[in-house]
Design a protein around this motif. Structure first.
Motif, PDB file in Angstrom:
ATOM      1  N   PRO A 137       0.824  -1.209   0.000  1.00 49.01           N
ATOM      2  CA  PRO A 137       0.000   0.000   0.000  1.00 49.01           C
ATOM      3  C   PRO A 137       0.857   1.257   0.000  1.00 49.01           C
ATOM      4  CG  PRO A 137      -0.786  -1.587   1.622  1.00 49.01           C
ATOM      5  CD  PRO A 137       0.535  -2.091   1.135  1.00 49.01           C
ATOM      6  N   GLY A 138       0.317   2.317  -0.588  1.00 45.72           N
ATOM      7  CA  GLY A 138       1.034   3.581  -0.655  1.00 45.72           C
ATOM      8  C   GLY A 138       0.111   4.753  -0.411  1.00 45.72           C
ATOM      9  N   GLY A 139       0.661   5.939  -0.471  1.00 43.26           N
ATOM     10  CA  GLY A 139      -0.130   7.141  -0.274  1.00 43.26           C
ATOM     11  C   GLY A 139      -0.621   7.283   1.153  1.00 43.26           C
ATOM     12  N   ASP A 140      -1.739   7.957   1.310  1.00 45.85           N
ATOM     13  CA  ASP A 140      -2.315   8.202   2.630  1.00 45.85           C
ATOM     14  C   ASP A 140      -2.856   6.933   3.266  1.00 45.85           C
ATOM     15  OD1 ASP A 140      -3.126   9.981   4.761  1.00 45.85           O
ATOM     16  OD2 ASP A 140      -5.186   9.677   4.062  1.00 45.85           O
ATOM     17  N   VAL A 141      -3.036   5.871   2.452  1.00 46.61           N
ATOM     18  CA  VAL A 141      -3.551   4.606   2.988  1.00 46.61           C
ATOM     19  C   VAL A 141      -2.643   4.075   4.092  1.00 46.61           C
ATOM     20  CG1 VAL A 141      -4.064   2.215   2.411  1.00 46.61           C
ATOM     21  CG2 VAL A 141      -4.713   4.029   0.835  1.00 46.61           C
ATOM     22  N   VAL A 142      -1.340   4.235   3.919  1.00 41.89           N
ATOM     23  CA  VAL A 142      -0.375   3.707   4.889  1.00 41.89           C
ATOM     24  C   VAL A 142      -0.578   4.324   6.267  1.00 41.89           C
ATOM     25  CG1 VAL A 142       2.085   3.418   5.383  1.00 41.89           C
ATOM     26  CG2 VAL A 142       1.273   3.338   3.026  1.00 41.89           C
ATOM     27  N   ASN A 143      -1.006   5.591   6.303  1.00 45.33           N
ATOM     28  CA  ASN A 143      -1.177   6.283   7.577  1.00 45.33           C
ATOM     29  C   ASN A 143      -2.350   5.749   8.392  1.00 45.33           C
ATOM     30  OD1 ASN A 143       0.964   8.019   6.859  1.00 45.33           O
ATOM     31  ND2 ASN A 143      -0.440   9.390   5.761  1.00 45.33           N
ATOM     32  N   HIS A 144      -3.219   4.975   7.769  1.00 51.34           N
ATOM     33  CA  HIS A 144      -4.407   4.479   8.456  1.00 51.34           C
ATOM     34  C   HIS A 144      -4.343   2.985   8.741  1.00 51.34           C
ATOM     35  CE1 HIS A 144      -6.480   8.325   7.739  1.00 51.34           C
ATOM     36  NE2 HIS A 144      -5.907   8.294   6.537  1.00 51.34           N
ATOM     37  N   LEU A 145      -3.242   2.356   8.419  1.00 51.64           N
ATOM     38  CA  LEU A 145      -3.072   0.924   8.674  1.00 51.64           C
ATOM     39  C   LEU A 145      -2.250   0.728   9.944  1.00 51.64           C
ATOM     40  CD1 LEU A 145      -2.279  -0.281   5.030  1.00 51.64           C
ATOM     41  CD2 LEU A 145      -4.480  -0.317   6.219  1.00 51.64           C
ATOM     42  N   GLN A 146      -2.707  -0.163  10.788  1.00 52.71           N
ATOM     43  CA  GLN A 146      -2.093  -0.357  12.092  1.00 52.71           C
ATOM     44  C   GLN A 146      -0.801  -1.158  12.016  1.00 52.71           C
ATOM     45  OE1 GLN A 146      -3.249   1.234  14.744  1.00 52.71           O
ATOM     46  NE2 GLN A 146      -4.852   2.091  13.428  1.00 52.71           N
ATOM     47  N   GLU A 147      -0.653  -2.020  11.022  1.00 55.15           N
ATOM     48  CA  GLU A 147       0.541  -2.837  10.887  1.00 55.15           C
ATOM     49  C   GLU A 147       0.936  -2.927   9.416  1.00 55.15           C
ATOM     50  OE1 GLU A 147      -0.170  -7.209  11.167  1.00 55.15           O
ATOM     51  OE2 GLU A 147      -2.046  -6.572  12.118  1.00 55.15           O
ATOM     52  N   GLU A 148       2.000  -3.630   9.139  1.00 58.18           N
ATOM     53  CA  GLU A 148       2.487  -3.735   7.767  1.00 58.18           C
ATOM     54  C   GLU A 148       1.528  -4.574   6.928  1.00 58.18           C
ATOM     55  OE1 GLU A 148       6.630  -4.845   5.382  1.00 58.18           O
ATOM     56  OE2 GLU A 148       6.445  -5.197   7.537  1.00 58.18           O
ATOM     57  N   HIS A 149       1.132  -4.046   5.778  1.00 50.88           N
ATOM     58  CA  HIS A 149       0.195  -4.714   4.887  1.00 50.88           C
ATOM     59  C   HIS A 149       0.829  -4.949   3.518  1.00 50.88           C
ATOM     60  CE1 HIS A 149      -2.706  -3.712   7.946  1.00 50.88           C
ATOM     61  NE2 HIS A 149      -3.715  -4.221   7.250  1.00 50.88           N
ATOM     62  N   VAL A 150       0.203  -5.825   2.749  1.00 53.09           N
ATOM     63  CA  VAL A 150       0.585  -6.036   1.359  1.00 53.09           C
ATOM     64  C   VAL A 150      -0.662  -5.901   0.493  1.00 53.09           C
ATOM     65  CG1 VAL A 150       2.568  -7.498   1.838  1.00 53.09           C
ATOM     66  CG2 VAL A 150       0.304  -8.536   1.613  1.00 53.09           C
ATOM     67  N   SER A 151      -0.461  -5.512  -0.759  1.00 54.15           N
ATOM     68  CA  SER A 151      -1.556  -5.393  -1.712  1.00 54.15           C
ATOM     69  C   SER A 151      -1.654  -6.677  -2.519  1.00 54.15           C
ATOM     70  CB  SER A 151      -1.328  -4.200  -2.650  1.00 54.15           C
ATOM     71  OG  SER A 151      -1.224  -3.002  -1.914  1.00 54.15           O
ATOM     72  N   VAL A 152      -2.868  -7.217  -2.628  1.00 56.06           N
ATOM     73  CA  VAL A 152      -3.059  -8.473  -3.344  1.00 56.06           C
ATOM     74  C   VAL A 152      -4.251  -8.371  -4.280  1.00 56.06           C
ATOM     75  CG1 VAL A 152      -2.087  -9.800  -1.435  1.00 56.06           C
ATOM     76  CG2 VAL A 152      -4.569  -9.506  -1.597  1.00 56.06           C
ATOM     77  N   TYR A 153      -4.234  -9.210  -5.287  1.00 51.58           N
ATOM     78  CA  TYR A 153      -5.352  -9.331  -6.224  1.00 51.58           C
ATOM     79  C   TYR A 153      -5.933 -10.725  -6.077  1.00 51.58           C
ATOM     80  CZ  TYR A 153      -7.907  -9.922 -10.606  1.00 51.58           C
ATOM     81  OH  TYR A 153      -8.873 -10.195 -11.543  1.00 51.58           O
ATOM     82  N   VAL A 154      -7.236 -10.796  -5.803  1.00 51.53           N
ATOM     83  CA  VAL A 154      -7.939 -12.066  -5.649  1.00 51.53           C
ATOM     84  C   VAL A 154      -8.779 -12.302  -6.900  1.00 51.53           C
ATOM     85  CG1 VAL A 154      -9.539 -13.413  -4.252  1.00 51.53           C
ATOM     86  CG2 VAL A 154      -8.018 -11.765  -3.155  1.00 51.53           C
ATOM     87  N   PRO A 155      -8.379 -13.220  -7.784  1.00 49.68           N
ATOM     88  CA  PRO A 155      -9.134 -13.469  -9.016  1.00 49.68           C
ATOM     89  C   PRO A 155     -10.358 -14.333  -8.759  1.00 49.68           C
ATOM     90  CG  PRO A 155      -7.230 -14.901  -8.935  1.00 49.68           C
ATOM     91  CD  PRO A 155      -7.147 -14.031  -7.714  1.00 49.68           C
ATOM     92  N   THR A 156     -11.338 -14.193  -9.639  1.00 47.32           N
ATOM     93  CA  THR A 156     -12.517 -15.055  -9.577  1.00 47.32           C
ATOM     94  C   THR A 156     -12.272 -16.292 -10.436  1.00 47.32           C
ATOM     95  OG1 THR A 156     -13.505 -13.821 -11.412  1.00 47.32           O
ATOM     96  CG2 THR A 156     -14.098 -13.140  -9.194  1.00 47.32           C
ATOM     97  N   THR A 157     -13.110 -17.282 -10.271  1.00 48.61           N
ATOM     98  CA  THR A 157     -12.979 -18.518 -11.037  1.00 48.61           C
ATOM     99  C   THR A 157     -14.303 -18.818 -11.733  1.00 48.61           C
ATOM    100  OG1 THR A 157     -12.404 -20.869 -10.858  1.00 48.61           O
ATOM    101  CG2 THR A 157     -13.615 -19.925  -9.020  1.00 48.61           C
ATOM    102  N   PRO A 158     -14.289 -19.305 -12.988  1.00 47.33           N
ATOM    103  CA  PRO A 158     -13.113 -19.705 -13.771  1.00 47.33           C
ATOM    104  C   PRO A 158     -12.505 -18.578 -14.593  1.00 47.33           C
ATOM    105  CG  PRO A 158     -15.091 -20.320 -14.941  1.00 47.33           C
ATOM    106  CD  PRO A 158     -15.545 -19.673 -13.655  1.00 47.33           C
ATOM    107  N   ASN A 159     -12.973 -17.329 -14.392  1.00 45.45           N
ATOM    108  CA  ASN A 159     -12.473 -16.198 -15.167  1.00 45.45           C
ATOM    109  C   ASN A 159     -11.567 -15.341 -14.288  1.00 45.45           C
ATOM    110  OD1 ASN A 159     -12.016 -14.072 -16.910  1.00 45.45           O
ATOM    111  ND2 ASN A 159     -14.020 -13.132 -16.579  1.00 45.45           N
TER     112      ASN A 159
END
Length: 207
Positions: A137-159
């Motif tokens: 995460p970047g920008g102002d989002v980081v200031n509102h997160l309590q701990e270290e986070h990662v950005s992920v993409y969760v795809p749908t299935t079967p597409n």
């Protein structure tokens, strides 16, 4: 037992034929569309006999030439000028910038998108799904997160082309010992084509 065997055989045949059918359909659609680019040529340059796939070959050659041209200083300057010009067009500019940013992230060899397959709890505790690391995460989002986070993409299935963007705590993410290709096959097959058993380890997201 016989019923289960017939069902398994049918699903196996389906898994083989469906990707093949979709691939042939997409190729036919793309080649047919690219063939229409010949109509943009002057009448004297158009072949007397229309060859199937000729438009596709010319289009691929054109893309290659553009890519080759933009490798030098002059080409890069022209691309920068073109991007600046398009961004100033109302309505078109924001859309163009968004698409360009996504394509740069996904297609750039220096990017970090879809470089790692992950295992996360989603959409609730106790339910697990495969996701792909896209960054941090970047920008102002980081200031509102309590701990270290990662950005992920969760795809749908079967597409897998549609899905969800999530920011999850790093401590709750498991990096899979699985290639992105294997993970995509697992998702597209709805869990039928299972890869080898993964090894659990902590994730080390790119900085």
């Amino acid at each position: 037992m016989k019923k289960a065997t017939l069902k398994t055989i049918f699903l196996t045949g389906l898994l083989v034929l469906v990707p093949l059918a979709i691939t042939l359909w997409v190729l036919n659609l793309i080649i047919g569309t690219m063939d229409q680019t010949l109509l943009l040529l002057p009448q004297a340059w158009q072949p007397k006999q229309r060859l199937p796939g000729l438009g596709a070959v010319l289009t691929l050659a054109f893309i290659f030439v553009v890519g080759l041209f933009t490798q030098n200083f002059v080409g890069q300057k022209l691309v920068s000028w073109w991007n600046a010009l398009v961004r100033r067009i109302p309505l078109v500019g924001p859309l163009y910038s968004s698409v360009q940013q996504v394509s740069d992230t996904l297609l750039s060899s220096n990017g970090n998108a879809f470089r790692k397959a992950l295992l996360i709890e989603y959409p609730r505790k106790g339910s697990w799904t495969i996701a792909f690391l896209t960054g941090i995460p970047g920008g102002d989002v980081v200031n509102h997160l309590q701990e270290e986070h990662v950005s992920v993409y969760v795809p749908t299935t079967p597409n897998p082309t549609s899905g969800f963007f999530l920011m999850v705590p790093k401590s709750e993410v498991i990096e899979l010992d699985m290639s992105v290709d294997a993970a995509l096959k697992y998702i597209v097959s709805m869990g039928v084509v299972a890869p080898a058993a993964p090894a659990r380890r902590s994730i080390d997201p790119p900085m």
